[in-house]
Design a protein around this motif. Structure first.
Motif, PDB file in Angstrom:
ATOM      1  N   GLY A   1     -13.520   4.010   2.096  1.00  0.00           N
ATOM      2  CA  GLY A   1     -12.817   4.044   3.369  1.00  0.00           C
ATOM      3  C   GLY A   1     -11.578   3.178   3.446  1.00  0.00           C
ATOM      4  O   GLY A   1     -11.235   2.671   4.516  1.00  0.00           O
ATOM      5  N   ILE A   2     -10.919   2.992   2.305  1.00  0.00           N
ATOM      6  CA  ILE A   2      -9.673   2.224   2.273  1.00  0.00           C
ATOM      7  C   ILE A   2      -8.550   3.161   1.840  1.00  0.00           C
ATOM      8  O   ILE A   2      -8.675   3.822   0.815  1.00  0.00           O
ATOM      9  CB  ILE A   2      -9.738   1.037   1.275  1.00  0.00           C
ATOM     10  N   PRO A   3      -7.451   3.226   2.600  1.00  0.00           N
ATOM     11  CA  PRO A   3      -6.313   4.035   2.138  1.00  0.00           C
ATOM     12  C   PRO A   3      -5.798   3.463   0.814  1.00  0.00           C
ATOM     13  O   PRO A   3      -5.711   2.246   0.657  1.00  0.00           O
ATOM     14  CB  PRO A   3      -5.263   3.862   3.242  1.00  0.00           C
ATOM     15  N   PRO A   4      -5.475   4.314  -0.171  1.00  0.00           N
ATOM     16  CA  PRO A   4      -5.081   3.811  -1.491  1.00  0.00           C
ATOM     17  C   PRO A   4      -3.709   3.152  -1.560  1.00  0.00           C
ATOM     18  O   PRO A   4      -3.461   2.319  -2.423  1.00  0.00           O
ATOM     19  CB  PRO A   4      -5.135   5.041  -2.380  1.00  0.00           C
ATOM     20  N   ARG A   5      -2.793   3.537  -0.670  1.00  0.00           N
ATOM     21  CA  ARG A   5      -1.438   2.962  -0.750  1.00  0.00           C
ATOM     22  C   ARG A   5      -0.648   3.338   0.500  1.00  0.00           C
ATOM     23  O   ARG A   5      -1.109   4.079   1.341  1.00  0.00           O
ATOM     24  CB  ARG A   5      -0.718   3.456  -2.004  1.00  0.00           C
ATOM     25  N   GLY A   6       0.539   2.787   0.569  1.00  0.00           N
ATOM     26  CA  GLY A   6       1.469   3.161   1.632  1.00  0.00           C
ATOM     27  C   GLY A   6       1.209   2.499   2.964  1.00  0.00           C
ATOM     28  O   GLY A   6       0.437   1.541   3.081  1.00  0.00           O
ATOM     29  N   ASN A   7       1.889   3.022   3.979  1.00  0.00           N
ATOM     30  CA  ASN A   7       1.842   2.434   5.316  1.00  0.00           C
ATOM     31  C   ASN A   7       0.444   2.385   5.910  1.00  0.00           C
ATOM     32  O   ASN A   7       0.115   1.441   6.627  1.00  0.00           O
ATOM     33  CB  ASN A   7       2.798   3.173   6.255  1.00  0.00           C
ATOM     34  N   GLU A   8      -0.378   3.406   5.612  1.00  0.00           N
ATOM     35  CA  GLU A   8      -1.760   3.404   6.118  1.00  0.00           C
ATOM     36  C   GLU A   8      -2.529   2.208   5.564  1.00  0.00           C
ATOM     37  O   GLU A   8      -3.280   1.556   6.290  1.00  0.00           O
ATOM     38  CB  GLU A   8      -2.487   4.691   5.725  1.00  0.00           C
ATOM     39  N   LEU A   9      -2.332   1.936   4.281  1.00  0.00           N
ATOM     40  CA  LEU A   9      -2.995   0.797   3.655  1.00  0.00           C
ATOM     41  C   LEU A   9      -2.526  -0.506   4.291  1.00  0.00           C
ATOM     42  O   LEU A   9      -3.337  -1.347   4.679  1.00  0.00           O
ATOM     43  CB  LEU A   9      -2.726   0.760   2.142  1.00  0.00           C
TER      44      LEU A   9
ATOM     45  N   PHE B   1     -11.143  -7.344  -0.363  1.00  0.00           N
ATOM     46  CA  PHE B   1     -11.851  -6.083  -0.562  1.00  0.00           C
ATOM     47  C   PHE B   1     -10.941  -5.034  -1.205  1.00  0.00           C
ATOM     48  O   PHE B   1     -11.378  -4.235  -2.025  1.00  0.00           O
ATOM     49  CB  PHE B   1     -12.425  -5.547   0.758  1.00  0.00           C
ATOM     50  N   TYR B   2      -9.676  -5.062  -0.839  1.00  0.00           N
ATOM     51  CA  TYR B   2      -8.713  -4.146  -1.465  1.00  0.00           C
ATOM     52  C   TYR B   2      -8.624  -4.428  -2.962  1.00  0.00           C
ATOM     53  O   TYR B   2      -8.696  -3.513  -3.782  1.00  0.00           O
ATOM     54  CB  TYR B   2      -7.332  -4.262  -0.813  1.00  0.00           C
ATOM     55  N   ARG B   3      -8.448  -5.694  -3.335  1.00  0.00           N
ATOM     56  CA  ARG B   3      -8.359  -6.059  -4.758  1.00  0.00           C
ATOM     57  C   ARG B   3      -9.624  -5.665  -5.498  1.00  0.00           C
ATOM     58  O   ARG B   3      -9.572  -5.142  -6.615  1.00  0.00           O
ATOM     59  CB  ARG B   3      -8.118  -7.563  -4.915  1.00  0.00           C
ATOM     60  N   PHE B   4     -10.767  -5.925  -4.893  1.00  0.00           N
ATOM     61  CA  PHE B   4     -12.053  -5.558  -5.484  1.00  0.00           C
ATOM     62  C   PHE B   4     -12.081  -4.056  -5.756  1.00  0.00           C
ATOM     63  O   PHE B   4     -12.410  -3.610  -6.855  1.00  0.00           O
ATOM     64  CB  PHE B   4     -13.178  -5.959  -4.525  1.00  0.00           C
ATOM     65  N   THR B   5     -11.708  -3.278  -4.753  1.00  0.00           N
ATOM     66  CA  THR B   5     -11.721  -1.824  -4.880  1.00  0.00           C
ATOM     67  C   THR B   5     -10.700  -1.335  -5.896  1.00  0.00           C
ATOM     68  O   THR B   5     -10.947  -0.379  -6.632  1.00  0.00           O
ATOM     69  CB  THR B   5     -11.489  -1.166  -3.498  1.00  0.00           C
TER      70      THR B   5
END
Length: 145
Positions: A19-27, A82-86
């Motif tokens: 449930g994490i956007p992979p990149r860009g403005n959403e992230l 959590f982003y780095r982990f993912t």
């Protein structure tokens, strides 16, 4: 006349699974707002790691975790962890060509290229996470030194 109809398998990306956007403005917006506490559960399910183990890996104190569970979301810094982990989990899954089980096993074993440390133990800081990502990149390209 027979017509060719290929079967297209839809695979869910690691990013979609947690449930994490992979990149860009959403992230960027999601990280600044703070990720939902549900991301924690999803990462635990995906990696087959106990929630306590994940919290320990990214240096999240039990009291902080309890407060975030109540609030329903993490702050910006915790969300970034959590982003780095993912990001590392995703890179490992790609290294093992989509084999999540093999990626999870690799993350939990000591790796010579990381000085004998387990990749999962090196996700507490940006520098350590980058070292794991660099190693994965070298392995993908056949560079072992």
């Amino acid at each position: 006349m027979n017509q060719f109809n290929p079967i297209i398998e839809e695979t869910t990306s690691v990013w979609d699974s947690v449930g994490i956007p992979p990149r860009g403005n959403e992230l960027y917006a999601a990280l600044n707002k703070g990720l939902s506490f549900d991301v924690f559960r999803q990462i635990s399910e995906l990696t087959q790691l106990d929630k306590k183990e994940i919290a320990n890996v990214i240096h999240l104190a039990p009291a902080t975790l309890a407060r975030r569970a109540k609030a329903g979301h993490f702050n910006r810094e915790e969300s970034d962890k959590f982003y780095r982990f993912t990001e590392v989990v995703n890179a490992a899954v790609e290294l093992f060509e989509g084999d999540l089980t093999a990626a999870n096993q690799w993350l939990k074993r000591p790796v010579k290229g990381l000085g004998g440390k387990k990749p999962i133990e090196m996700l507490g800081t940006s520098a350590e996470s980058e070292a794991v990502l660099d190693l994965i990149g070298r392995l993908e390209h056949g560079v072992f030194a």
